[in-house]
Design an enzyme around this catalytic site. Structure first.
Site, short mmCIF file in Angstrom:
data_model
loop_
_atom_site.label_atom_id
_atom_site.label_comp_id
_atom_site.label_asym_id
_atom_site.label_seq_id
_atom_site.Cartn_x
_atom_site.Cartn_y
_atom_site.Cartn_z
N ILE A 10 20.98 45.65 9.08
CA ILE A 10 21.62 46.92 8.74
C ILE A 10 20.70 47.96 9.38
CG2 ILE A 10 22.27 48.53 6.93
CD1 ILE A 10 22.92 46.18 5.13
N PRO A 11 21.14 48.57 10.48
CA PRO A 11 20.24 49.31 11.37
C PRO A 11 19.82 50.70 10.88
CG PRO A 11 22.46 49.44 12.20
CD PRO A 11 22.51 48.52 11.01
N CYS A 12 19.01 50.73 9.85
CA CYS A 12 18.52 52.00 9.31
C CYS A 12 17.61 52.73 10.31
CB CYS A 12 17.81 51.79 7.98
SG CYS A 12 16.55 50.53 7.99
N HIS A 13 17.07 52.00 11.27
CA HIS A 13 16.22 52.62 12.28
C HIS A 13 17.01 53.54 13.20
CE1 HIS A 13 17.75 48.89 14.06
NE2 HIS A 13 17.71 49.54 15.21
N ARG A 14 18.34 53.47 13.18
CA ARG A 14 19.19 54.30 14.04
C ARG A 14 19.49 55.67 13.42
NH1 ARG A 14 23.26 49.38 15.39
NH2 ARG A 14 21.77 48.14 16.58
#
Length: 176
Positions: free
Chosen positions: A131-135
């Site tokens: 789940i790409p929270c870094h984006r």
């Protein structure tokens, strides 16, 4: 609950699951590491861990995986679930902002939503990278709020080919 480990180019990763679904994926030592896991977990290789590791191998090769391991969002609030679903919709190599996500949820629900509330939900993501929270970045382009650390956030965005020249790294603050 079972756990497994994976060695990424950015450090060790711990995976957790209780059967057919991945319930957690954290960089070792990150903020909120293993949040929600019982104290005693058995190390065991599950099929979902093999699937997640294959996903990670593809991802860390710099390619967007064309499948998702089965994940569990059990036990989280509807708000947090909606934020995480929106994170999953951010394309590989692109970014969004906490404010934009807050405005989208406010438009859907008719209720005021703050960027800080979105930041809290993003920061407690228990399925990091997948789940790409870094984006998610600050509206001003700041790379704030990554539980795995700002240097990892920047590395993940670079790996995906995102234009990082427009982002700034905070001198101090959370998750630096």
């Amino acid at each position: 609950m079972y756990i497994s480990t994976y060695q990424s180019p950015l450090g060790g990763i711990t995976l957790a699951g209780s059967g057919s679904r991945l319930a957690g994926l954290w960089f070792d030592g990150q903020a909120y590491f293993a949040s929600g896991l019982p104290e005693q977990c058995e190390k065991k290789e599950l099929p979902v861990f093999s699937q997640a590791k294959k996903w990670l191998d593809i991802y860390f090769s710099g390619t967007a995986p064309d499948f998702m391991p089965l994940i569990s969002m059990d036990g989280i609030s509807p708000f947090r679930r909606r934020v995480w679903e929106m994170l999953l919709a951010i394309p590989f190599g692109q970014t969004s902002t906490y404010g934009k996500i807050a405005r989208q949820i406010a438009a859907e629900t008719g209720k005021a939503v703050s960027a800080q509330a979105v930041g809290g939900a993003v920061g407690h993501n228990s399925l990091s990278v997948i789940i790409p929270c870094h984006r998610v970045v600050g509206t001003d382009g700041s790379l704030t709020g990554y539980a795995g650390g700002i240097s990892r956030k920047l590395s993940l965005l670079k790996l995906e080919g995102a234009d990082v020249s427009r982002f700034t790294v905070p001198k101090r603050g959370t998750a630096v």
